[in-house]
Design a protein around this motif. Structure first.
Motif, mmCIF file in Angstrom:
data_model
loop_
_atom_site.group_PDB
_atom_site.id
_atom_site.type_symbol
_atom_site.label_atom_id
_atom_site.label_comp_id
_atom_site.label_asym_id
_atom_site.label_seq_id
_atom_site.Cartn_x
_atom_site.Cartn_y
_atom_site.Cartn_z
ATOM 1 N N ALA A 1 -3.198 6.398 2.030
ATOM 2 C CA ALA A 1 -2.384 5.731 2.223
ATOM 3 C C ALA A 1 -0.556 6.706 3.390
ATOM 4 O O ALA A 1 0.011 5.958 3.604
ATOM 5 C CB ALA A 1 -1.469 5.140 1.000
ATOM 6 N N ASN B 1 0.656 5.607 -1.554
ATOM 7 C CA ASN B 1 0.217 6.623 -2.279
ATOM 8 C C ASN B 1 0.240 6.747 -4.016
ATOM 9 O O ASN B 1 -0.151 7.913 -4.469
ATOM 10 C CB ASN B 1 0.735 8.364 -1.487
ATOM 11 N N THR C 1 -3.039 11.034 -1.377
ATOM 12 C CA THR C 1 -4.630 9.374 -0.511
ATOM 13 C C THR C 1 -4.456 9.156 0.598
ATOM 14 O O THR C 1 -3.445 9.221 1.288
ATOM 15 C CB THR C 1 -4.420 7.443 -1.706
ATOM 16 N N LYS D 1 -1.107 10.680 -10.945
ATOM 17 C CA LYS D 1 -0.744 10.117 -10.328
ATOM 18 C C LYS D 1 -0.382 10.577 -8.779
ATOM 19 O O LYS D 1 -0.883 10.453 -7.832
ATOM 20 C CB LYS D 1 -1.204 8.602 -10.408
ATOM 21 N N MET E 1 0.740 -1.115 -0.028
ATOM 22 C CA MET E 1 -0.517 -0.279 0.095
ATOM 23 C C MET E 1 0.896 1.315 0.088
ATOM 24 O O MET E 1 2.051 1.148 1.144
ATOM 25 C CB MET E 1 -0.921 -0.627 1.618
ATOM 26 N N ASP F 1 0.454 4.709 -7.055
ATOM 27 C CA ASP F 1 -0.435 2.894 -7.743
ATOM 28 C C ASP F 1 0.798 2.554 -8.580
ATOM 29 O O ASP F 1 0.227 3.344 -9.212
ATOM 30 C CB ASP F 1 -1.950 3.456 -8.136
ATOM 31 N N TYR G 1 -6.131 3.652 -1.338
ATOM 32 C CA TYR G 1 -6.592 4.275 -2.108
ATOM 33 C C TYR G 1 -6.574 5.479 -2.183
ATOM 34 O O TYR G 1 -6.874 6.447 -3.258
ATOM 35 C CB TYR G 1 -6.516 2.843 -3.259
#
Length: 441
Positions: free
Chosen positions: A192, A68, A190, A185, A66, A70, A267
């Motif tokens: 996370a 922030n 996020t 992104k 996990m 992806d 996420y």
């Protein structure tokens, strides 16, 4: 005691990366029905323990941590470029950082090949072997195959060798776009990045503990919410002061906890979570994975602190950034409120050659956000936007935007926004927004 379902997930997690599994083999090893094994394998696929690949089967993969960001992986490329796996399927979860087009001699290519890169080549086995030996995956374009030796090397190195029927230029364009999207992104904050994990001392309770245990755990804390978990760490409820108020100390937490509580995933975006927490007056939310295993908690104060610290610098690659770059503040501002001008560009046009409705919405959003930011309100979330367009706006027109605040309080704002060209009203918007501000509670 762990359930059969959890025992199967633990078994799958203990397998080496690259191990091929099937419903029948899992059912036989764990002494369960094939239906039970199938459900566990599907959950393992959801949580990233295994992956099912066409013409390969279901294999144990490296579970993605996990974070922030992806990351773009080689597995994500399979669908993007309609590729199939020739070898090295155990490395599909690895991250893709850049790509290299193998149109040079091996000595020249060697300078550009790095770990986590992808070498795009045709039917050049020398380049394919060179890439694998130096930690890079291989994409073979034009539908060409490769030798058994290259596939064997890919399996040994856990590096994917992919095949696609597209030409080199086409796949390079598609991958470049995917990497650009990935860069955007990385700027999206996020949960996370800000939640407090269990390892940092997050207190939890069990269903068979009592109200007296809850009182002991929250001693010295004004605001306290206790996640209730199973012995294996699965979230089953939440207990707050409201649930225990007036209850006897011997009352079991299972009887007072809020079952099926609202949760968040790592996420999810911080802004969206902040909107939910403010709208429902929630101070603490449990953070769980896709199988409801408790990972930690996130507090409303940490969400607002993160929003307040977000930088204003960006990569200038999103539509919002491009629109903002064309906005100019009118000075001095009119008495009724701030005003802006916008010069339209080809990027803002629709297929009919007029200003896109979506760009109009972004112009309104930018105008209100800018105004509130200047007033010290940093975290603005548009709740409702009612936009009516009356006339088309042509290319290279200058649009004047006037913002009239109707009502602004500590938590909400309402605005009337007018868009004009050549003195004529072309669009009008009524907007309400939430102001997500840090609280002291």
């Amino acid at each position: 005691m762990a359930t059969k379902h959890e025992q199967i997930l633990d078994y799958i997690g203990s397998l080496a990366v690259g191990t091929k599994i099937s419903v029948r083999s899992v059912a036989k090893h764990q002494h369960v029905s094939e239906g039970t094994a199938y459900r566990a394998i599907k959950e393992a696929e959801t949580t990233g323990l295994v992956s099912t690949i066409e013409r390969v089967g279901t294999i144990r993969i490296e579970q993605k941590p996990m974070s922030n960001i992806d990351s773009l992986t080689f597995r994500a490329l399979l669908k993007l470029i309609d590729a199939k796996v020739l070898g090295g399927s155990a490395g599909l979860a690895k991250r893709l950082d850049k790509f290299v087009i193998g149109a040079m001699t091996p000595d020249e290519m060697l300078r550009y090949i790095t770990k986590n890169s992808l070498v795009i080549v045709g039917n050049r086995e020398d380049a394919q072997r060179l890439a694998l030996q130096n930690g890079a995956a291989v994409l073979i374009t034009g539908g060409f195959m490769t030798s058994d030796n290259v596939i064997r090397l890919a399996n040994q190195m856990d590096l994917p060798v992919l095949q696609t029927s597209y030409d080199t230029f086409t796949v390079a364009t598609m991958i470049n776009r995917a990497l650009s999207d990935q860069a955007i992104k990385q700027d999206i904050l996020t949960i996370a990045a800000i939640y407090t994990p269990l390892s940092d001392g997050v207190q939890t309770g069990l269903a068979d503990q009592t109200v007296a245990d809850f009182t002991r755990l929250r001693a010295g804390r004004n605001d306290f919410a206790l996640p209730i978990i199973t012995p294996t760490g699965r979230l089953i409820g939440m207990v707050t002061r409201k649930q225990v108020a007036g209850k006897k100390g011997t009352t079991l937490l299972e009887r007072v906890m809020a079952k099926d509580p609202l949760t968040v995933r790592p996420y999810l975006g911080v802004t969206a979570v902040g909107h939910t927490m403010q709208g429902r007056s929630i101070s603490v939310l449990p953070v769980v994975d896709d199988s409801w295993q408790l990972l930690g908690i996130v507090t409303r104060s940490s969400v607002y602190s993160a929003l307040a610290e977000l930088g204003t610098n960006s990569q200038g690659t999103t539509i919002a950034d491009q629109v903002a770059a064309q906005m100019a503040l009118v000075t001095p501002a009119p008495a009724e409120g701030p005003a802006f001008t916008l010069t339209t560009t080809p990027m803002m046009m629709n297929k009919l050659g007029t200003l896109s409705f979506g760009v109009m919405s972004e112009v309104v959003n930018y105008s209100i956000t800018y105004y509130l930011n200047q007033k010290g309100r940093r975290n603005v979330l548009i709740d409702q936007l009612s936009l009516h367009a009356f006339r088309p706006v042509q290319l290279e027109s200058t649009v004047h935007i006037n913002v009239a605040p109707l009502e602004v309080n500590s938590h909400e704002g309402t605005f009337d926004v007018s868009l004009l060209t050549d003195g004529l009203l072309v669009a009008k918007a009524l907007v309400t927004c939430q102001l997500l501000e840090r609280t002291t509670r």
